[in-house]
Design a protein around this motif. Structure first.
Motif, PDB file in Angstrom:
ATOM      1  N   ASP A   1      10.646   3.220  -8.180  1.00  0.00           N
ATOM      2  CA  ASP A   1       9.901   3.046  -9.262  1.00  0.00           C
ATOM      3  C   ASP A   1       8.638   2.499  -8.986  1.00  0.00           C
ATOM      4  OD1 ASP A   1      11.854   3.403 -11.103  1.00  0.00           O
ATOM      5  OD2 ASP A   1      12.663   1.312 -11.185  1.00  0.00           O
ATOM      6  N   LEU A   2       8.657   1.698  -7.598  1.00  0.00           N
ATOM      7  CA  LEU A   2       7.182   1.101  -7.065  1.00  0.00           C
ATOM      8  C   LEU A   2       6.352   2.316  -6.762  1.00  0.00           C
ATOM      9  CD1 LEU A   2       8.556  -1.915  -4.843  1.00  0.00           C
ATOM     10  CD2 LEU A   2       6.551  -2.048  -6.878  1.00  0.00           C
ATOM     11  N   GLN A   3       7.111   3.227  -6.019  1.00  0.00           N
ATOM     12  CA  GLN A   3       6.284   4.382  -5.315  1.00  0.00           C
ATOM     13  C   GLN A   3       5.734   5.225  -6.563  1.00  0.00           C
ATOM     14  OE1 GLN A   3       9.171   5.837  -2.415  1.00  0.00           O
ATOM     15  NE2 GLN A   3       7.885   5.024  -0.866  1.00  0.00           N
ATOM     16  N   CYS A   4       6.616   5.461  -7.556  1.00  0.00           N
ATOM     17  CA  CYS A   4       6.254   6.404  -8.587  1.00  0.00           C
ATOM     18  C   CYS A   4       4.942   5.615  -9.283  1.00  0.00           C
ATOM     19  CB  CYS A   4       7.450   6.581  -9.789  1.00  0.00           C
ATOM     20  SG  CYS A   4       8.497   7.721  -9.334  1.00  0.00           S
ATOM     21  N   ASP A   5       4.971   4.231  -9.673  1.00  0.00           N
ATOM     22  CA  ASP A   5       4.063   3.550 -10.135  1.00  0.00           C
ATOM     23  C   ASP A   5       2.552   3.651  -9.493  1.00  0.00           C
ATOM     24  OD1 ASP A   5       5.514   2.950 -12.481  1.00  0.00           O
ATOM     25  OD2 ASP A   5       5.721   0.792 -11.780  1.00  0.00           O
ATOM     26  N   MET A   6       2.710   3.632  -8.102  1.00  0.00           N
ATOM     27  CA  MET A   6       1.712   3.851  -7.495  1.00  0.00           C
ATOM     28  C   MET A   6       0.944   5.047  -7.476  1.00  0.00           C
ATOM     29  SD  MET A   6       2.679   1.753  -3.752  1.00  0.00           S
ATOM     30  CE  MET A   6       1.038   1.830  -2.987  1.00  0.00           C
ATOM     31  N   ILE A   7       1.834   5.988  -7.401  1.00  0.00           N
ATOM     32  CA  ILE A   7       1.249   7.428  -7.379  1.00  0.00           C
ATOM     33  C   ILE A   7       0.760   7.692  -8.607  1.00  0.00           C
ATOM     34  CG2 ILE A   7       2.216   9.810  -7.146  1.00  0.00           C
ATOM     35  CD1 ILE A   7       3.944   9.035  -5.152  1.00  0.00           C
ATOM     36  N   LYS A   8       1.400   7.242  -9.741  1.00  0.00           N
ATOM     37  CA  LYS A   8       0.944   7.641 -11.105  1.00  0.00           C
ATOM     38  C   LYS A   8      -0.297   6.917 -11.494  1.00  0.00           C
ATOM     39  CE  LYS A   8       2.294   6.611 -15.891  1.00  0.00           C
ATOM     40  NZ  LYS A   8       3.137   6.172 -16.864  1.00  0.00           N
ATOM     41  N   ASN A   9      -0.602   5.597 -10.845  1.00  0.00           N
ATOM     42  CA  ASN A   9      -1.935   5.171 -10.915  1.00  0.00           C
ATOM     43  C   ASN A   9      -3.050   5.718 -10.191  1.00  0.00           C
ATOM     44  OD1 ASN A   9      -3.502   2.837 -12.220  1.00  0.00           O
ATOM     45  ND2 ASN A   9      -3.624   1.978 -10.262  1.00  0.00           N
TER      46      ASN A   9
ATOM     47  N   ARG B   1       0.001  -6.558  -1.334  1.00  0.00           N
ATOM     48  CA  ARG B   1      -0.781  -5.233  -0.862  1.00  0.00           C
ATOM     49  C   ARG B   1      -0.513  -4.142  -1.971  1.00  0.00           C
ATOM     50  NH1 ARG B   1       0.624  -7.216   4.088  1.00  0.00           N
ATOM     51  NH2 ARG B   1       2.481  -6.062   4.251  1.00  0.00           N
ATOM     52  N   ILE B   2       0.760  -4.128  -2.336  1.00  0.00           N
ATOM     53  CA  ILE B   2       1.148  -2.833  -3.097  1.00  0.00           C
ATOM     54  C   ILE B   2       0.586  -3.231  -4.440  1.00  0.00           C
ATOM     55  CG2 ILE B   2       3.211  -1.783  -4.312  1.00  0.00           C
ATOM     56  CD1 ILE B   2       4.577  -2.205  -1.684  1.00  0.00           C
ATOM     57  N   LEU B   3       0.814  -4.454  -4.979  1.00  0.00           N
ATOM     58  CA  LEU B   3       0.753  -4.549  -6.683  1.00  0.00           C
ATOM     59  C   LEU B   3      -0.824  -4.402  -6.893  1.00  0.00           C
ATOM     60  CD1 LEU B   3       3.204  -7.686  -7.193  1.00  0.00           C
ATOM     61  CD2 LEU B   3       3.487  -5.135  -7.834  1.00  0.00           C
ATOM     62  N   PRO B   4      -1.857  -4.800  -6.130  1.00  0.00           N
ATOM     63  CA  PRO B   4      -3.023  -4.624  -6.668  1.00  0.00           C
ATOM     64  C   PRO B   4      -3.341  -3.051  -6.712  1.00  0.00           C
ATOM     65  CG  PRO B   4      -2.909  -6.173  -4.747  1.00  0.00           C
ATOM     66  CD  PRO B   4      -1.705  -5.695  -5.061  1.00  0.00           C
ATOM     67  N   VAL B   5      -2.698  -2.306  -5.845  1.00  0.00           N
ATOM     68  CA  VAL B   5      -2.810  -0.778  -5.842  1.00  0.00           C
ATOM     69  C   VAL B   5      -2.411  -0.170  -7.513  1.00  0.00           C
ATOM     70  CG1 VAL B   5      -2.387   1.260  -5.148  1.00  0.00           C
ATOM     71  CG2 VAL B   5      -2.695  -0.493  -3.555  1.00  0.00           C
ATOM     72  N   ILE B   6      -1.197  -0.903  -7.932  1.00  0.00           N
ATOM     73  CA  ILE B   6      -0.749  -0.424  -9.201  1.00  0.00           C
ATOM     74  C   ILE B   6      -1.509  -1.121 -10.183  1.00  0.00           C
ATOM     75  CG2 ILE B   6       1.306  -0.942 -10.511  1.00  0.00           C
ATOM     76  CD1 ILE B   6       2.957  -0.949  -8.019  1.00  0.00           C
TER      77      ILE B   6
ATOM     78  N   GLY C   1      -1.902   0.506   8.966  1.00  0.00           N
ATOM     79  CA  GLY C   1      -2.647   1.401   8.014  1.00  0.00           C
ATOM     80  C   GLY C   1      -3.646   1.925   8.717  1.00  0.00           C
ATOM     81  N   ILE C   2      -4.223   1.060   9.867  1.00  0.00           N
ATOM     82  CA  ILE C   2      -5.424   1.689  10.568  1.00  0.00           C
ATOM     83  C   ILE C   2      -4.833   2.860  11.527  1.00  0.00           C
ATOM     84  CG2 ILE C   2      -6.944   1.250  12.394  1.00  0.00           C
ATOM     85  CD1 ILE C   2      -6.925  -1.513  11.515  1.00  0.00           C
ATOM     86  N   LEU C   3      -3.528   2.719  12.016  1.00  0.00           N
ATOM     87  CA  LEU C   3      -2.882   3.843  12.741  1.00  0.00           C
ATOM     88  C   LEU C   3      -2.773   5.120  11.881  1.00  0.00           C
ATOM     89  CD1 LEU C   3      -1.610   5.273  15.401  1.00  0.00           C
ATOM     90  CD2 LEU C   3       0.560   3.973  14.545  1.00  0.00           C
ATOM     91  N   ASN C   4      -2.264   5.125  10.621  1.00  0.00           N
ATOM     92  CA  ASN C   4      -2.189   6.020   9.805  1.00  0.00           C
ATOM     93  C   ASN C   4      -3.468   6.757   9.414  1.00  0.00           C
ATOM     94  OD1 ASN C   4       0.726   5.748   9.567  1.00  0.00           O
ATOM     95  ND2 ASN C   4       0.770   4.986   7.399  1.00  0.00           N
TER      96      ASN C   4
ATOM     97  N   THR D   1      -7.043   7.623   2.805  1.00  0.00           N
ATOM     98  CA  THR D   1      -5.854   8.124   2.639  1.00  0.00           C
ATOM     99  C   THR D   1      -4.811   7.384   3.560  1.00  0.00           C
ATOM    100  OG1 THR D   1      -6.747  10.069   2.018  1.00  0.00           O
ATOM    101  CG2 THR D   1      -4.493  10.375   2.522  1.00  0.00           C
ATOM    102  N   GLY D   2      -5.042   7.280   4.774  1.00  0.00           N
ATOM    103  CA  GLY D   2      -4.089   6.422   5.547  1.00  0.00           C
ATOM    104  C   GLY D   2      -3.569   5.381   5.231  1.00  0.00           C
ATOM    105  N   LYS D   3      -4.590   4.464   4.681  1.00  0.00           N
ATOM    106  CA  LYS D   3      -4.148   2.836   3.963  1.00  0.00           C
ATOM    107  C   LYS D   3      -3.139   3.210   2.977  1.00  0.00           C
ATOM    108  CE  LYS D   3      -8.002   0.639   6.173  1.00  0.00           C
ATOM    109  NZ  LYS D   3      -9.227  -0.216   6.073  1.00  0.00           N
ATOM    110  N   LEU D   4      -3.642   3.966   1.971  1.00  0.00           N
ATOM    111  CA  LEU D   4      -2.771   4.352   0.828  1.00  0.00           C
ATOM    112  C   LEU D   4      -1.041   4.708   1.150  1.00  0.00           C
ATOM    113  CD1 LEU D   4      -5.227   5.987  -1.486  1.00  0.00           C
ATOM    114  CD2 LEU D   4      -4.442   3.544  -1.700  1.00  0.00           C
ATOM    115  N   ILE D   5      -1.154   5.649   2.091  1.00  0.00           N
ATOM    116  CA  ILE D   5       0.244   6.229   2.621  1.00  0.00           C
ATOM    117  C   ILE D   5       0.934   4.959   3.278  1.00  0.00           C
ATOM    118  CG2 ILE D   5       1.262   7.592   4.242  1.00  0.00           C
ATOM    119  CD1 ILE D   5      -1.034   9.644   3.813  1.00  0.00           C
ATOM    120  N   SER D   6       0.497   4.118   3.883  1.00  0.00           N
ATOM    121  CA  SER D   6       0.975   3.114   4.523  1.00  0.00           C
ATOM    122  C   SER D   6       1.563   1.851   3.413  1.00  0.00           C
ATOM    123  CB  SER D   6      -0.128   2.178   5.481  1.00  0.00           C
ATOM    124  OG  SER D   6       0.496   1.146   6.213  1.00  0.00           O
TER     125      SER D   6
END
Length: 580
Positions: free
Chosen positions: A94-102, A312-317, A196-199, A116-121
């Motif tokens: 659900d978290l990943q779907c909400d992030m991707i949807k947004n 870190r996740i909820l602000p993206v959503i 995230g920097i490594l990604n 993109t790397g930080k978003l993937i992280s």
């Protein structure tokens, strides 16, 4: 965002729907606690009835009860863990779907503003920590709290005086764990930022592998990658070190408690105030309590990791699109396809001092081709990006057939627009699916028809798997011209009234350019076409031309008119002649 707010958010939005499974897991955690406590309690009659009183009947019964207790504990723990794993995986989904949807629906400015790397992280590493929080932390909180309560009851039942001494270990362990938890929370945040920097670096590495080879920078990139990997390693070691640090603390506390208990029990035994069976049952309960106490003491470390990740996740959503769409916006109704810019001003961010576009007014007639020319950085691509509302202007208006695009629904606007860019974007999928992306319900016949008109069928039919050929990441297995023809075929399939062309014929050989130009002519016939022009052929074929200079309209007219009245255009045209 406070920790309590994060917990409430995770519960009400993601966990509450799985409350039945959580409560069922709680029931099995209760069985784990009960069976663990019964194991400690059974040592009392075991020693008294069998070893002291030599009771033959209980010689069979008590071992059977111990087997039942251990089996119940093991099976209950298994079921409880399976239930919480299912809950945590559902929450992760659900978290990943909400992030991707947004992120998919987010405006271009948001995507451009974060690598993109930080978003993937965020989507992988951070979500994993939340999964661990739910699958491990919640279950351990249930299981270990109940087990500890059950064992404390056994301990108090056997001897309340010894229990009061043993219970001192709990606040001491909690204090030590709280200190460690604060340290872990800080290090985990640092570790996730480093990951995230490594990604980010890895994505850049793979994307630019040809550039690295041609400039022979393999050693440089290896050193950079090693540095980023080493940073992640160091942070991971810090986290593991903090975790392991709890072991000597807990072992020392346990040793002190056992030593004190043995000393005090010996004094009670000398006074005949405690029996040996009571002591061993008490000691077993206390030793079994060591594991839940240790688990609960380090639980806040796992919770800190999960909450840091959620932070870190909820602000993206929650990130809202800057594109304003009101509930009373109307469907865009196209008739001629006339497009008009009225005093449009635009800048990509508020911190920029100067506008990219300054009071730009343009009129592009429906069914005609309008070219936009100008030097690099003049604002040509920005004009194109404002029409489908990849960005919104800061002021002014853009109208299509007299209807403001800012008072029309975004869906009805974009369904009437196709874009063909010189930077062709394709998916690592089949040729068929890349063309059909414009219309997922398109038939094979329709796909073959647009492939023919775009001259894509010429190379598709020569491939072993034809339309089912996988083309690689962004079409890496195709030439530039082949990718461009697929892009044009995709635009043809959409059959939209407005065509945006970011000069699709640049950087191609003459033969390929001629074929693509014919394909574009078919695509744009009787459609409103706006072209960022770099080639003479496009300029000469245009019904109207706008000259853009430093974000302003520096001239407008036909090719012949501009040669007379626009020095900027004349200079641009003469440079084109010299190039050819």
């Amino acid at each position: 965002m406070k920790k309590i707010d994060i917990i409430k958010r995770l519960f009400f939005e993601y966990t509450r729907k799985h409350l039945k499974k959580i409560l069922l897991s709680f029931f099995f955690a209760l069985l784990v606690a009960g069976s663990t406590s019964s194991i400690a309690y059974l040592l009392d009659p075991l020693i008294k009835k069998i070893f002291i009183e030599k009771n033959q009947t209980l010689l069979w019964l008590i071992p059977i009860l111990i087997i039942v207790a251990f089996a119940t504990k093991g099976l209950s723990l298994y079921i409880a863990k399976i239930l919480m794993i299912k809950v945590s995986e559902e929450v992760q989904k659900d978290l990943q779907c909400d992030m991707i949807k947004n992120l998919v629906s987010a405006d271009t400015k948001l995507i451009d503003g974060k690598h993109t790397g930080k978003l993937i992280s965020n989507l992988t590493n951070d979500v994993d920590h939340i999964t661990t929080l739910i699958s491990t932390a919640i279950l351990n909180l249930f299981k270990d709290s109940l087990t500890l309560i059950g064992l404390l009851l056994v301990m108090f039942f056997q001897n309340w005086q010894l229990s009061l001494i043993a219970i001192i270990m709990i606040p001491l362990a909690s204090f030590a764990a709280k200190t460690l938890g604060k340290r872990v929370g800080k290090v985990v945040t640092e570790q996730m930022q480093t990951a995230g920097i490594l990604n980010t670096h890895l994505i850049e590495l793979f994307k630019n592998h040809k550039l690295i080879k041609i400039f022979q920078q393999e050693k440089y990139e290896n050193k950079r990658a090693e540095k980023f990997i080493n940073d992640v390693k160091e942070k991971s070691i810090k986290i593991a070190t903090v975790y392991v640090r709890s072991s000597p603390i807990m072992e020392t506390l346990t040793g002190i408690m056992i030593a004190i208990l043995i000393f005090y029990s010996g004094k009670l035994a000398l006074k005949n105030e405690i029996d040996i069976n009571n002591f061993f049952s008490f000691l077993a309960a206390m030793m079994l309590a060591y594991q839940p106490v240790r688990s609960l003491a380090t639980l806040n470390i796992t919770i800190s990791q999960g909450l840091s990740a959620a932070l870190r996740i909820l602000p993206v959503i929650d990130q809202k699109s800057e594109l304003i769409q009101n509930s009373n916006d109307k469907e865009l109704n196209l008739t001629n396809g006339d497009i008009e810019f009225k005093n449009v001003n635009f800048q990509y961010s508020k911190i920029e001092k100067n506008n990219i576009l300054n009071s730009v007014s343009l009129k592009m007639l429906g069914g005609k081709m309008t070219s936009i020319v100008g030097h690099s950085g003049a604002g040509k691509s920005t004009i194109l990006s404002l029409i489908p509302r990849f960005y919104d202007s800061n002021s002014g208006d853009i109208q299509i057939d007299g209807q403001s695009i800012y008072k029309s629904t975004i869906d009805s606007l974009r369904k009437n627009i196709s874009l063909v860019s010189q930077d062709t974007t394709l998916f690592d999928d089949t040729i068929r699916n890349n063309i059909a992306y414009a219309n997922l319900n398109a038939t094979q016949k329709e796909i073959e028809e647009v492939s023919k008109h775009s001259y894509a069928s010429e190379f598709i039919e020569k491939l072993p798997n034809k339309y089912e050929t996988i083309i690689g990441e962004n079409g890496t297995r195709l030439s530039g011209g082949e990718k461009q023809r697929l892009s044009i075929a995709r635009a043809m399939l959409k059959k939209s009234q407005i065509i945006l062309l970011d000069e699709a014929t640049s950087s191609l050989d003459a033969e390929t350019e001629n074929k693509i130009q014919e394909a574009i002519n078919f695509l744009t016939k009787n459609r409103t076409t706006i072209v960022i022009a770099h080639r003479l052929s496009t300029i000469l074929n245009s019904d109207n031309i706008y000259v853009i200079e430093s974000g302003r309209v520096a001239g407008e007219g036909t090719h012949d008119e501009l040669l007379i009245k626009s020095p900027v255009y004349k200079n641009f045209y003469e440079k084109q002649i010299r190039k050819t």
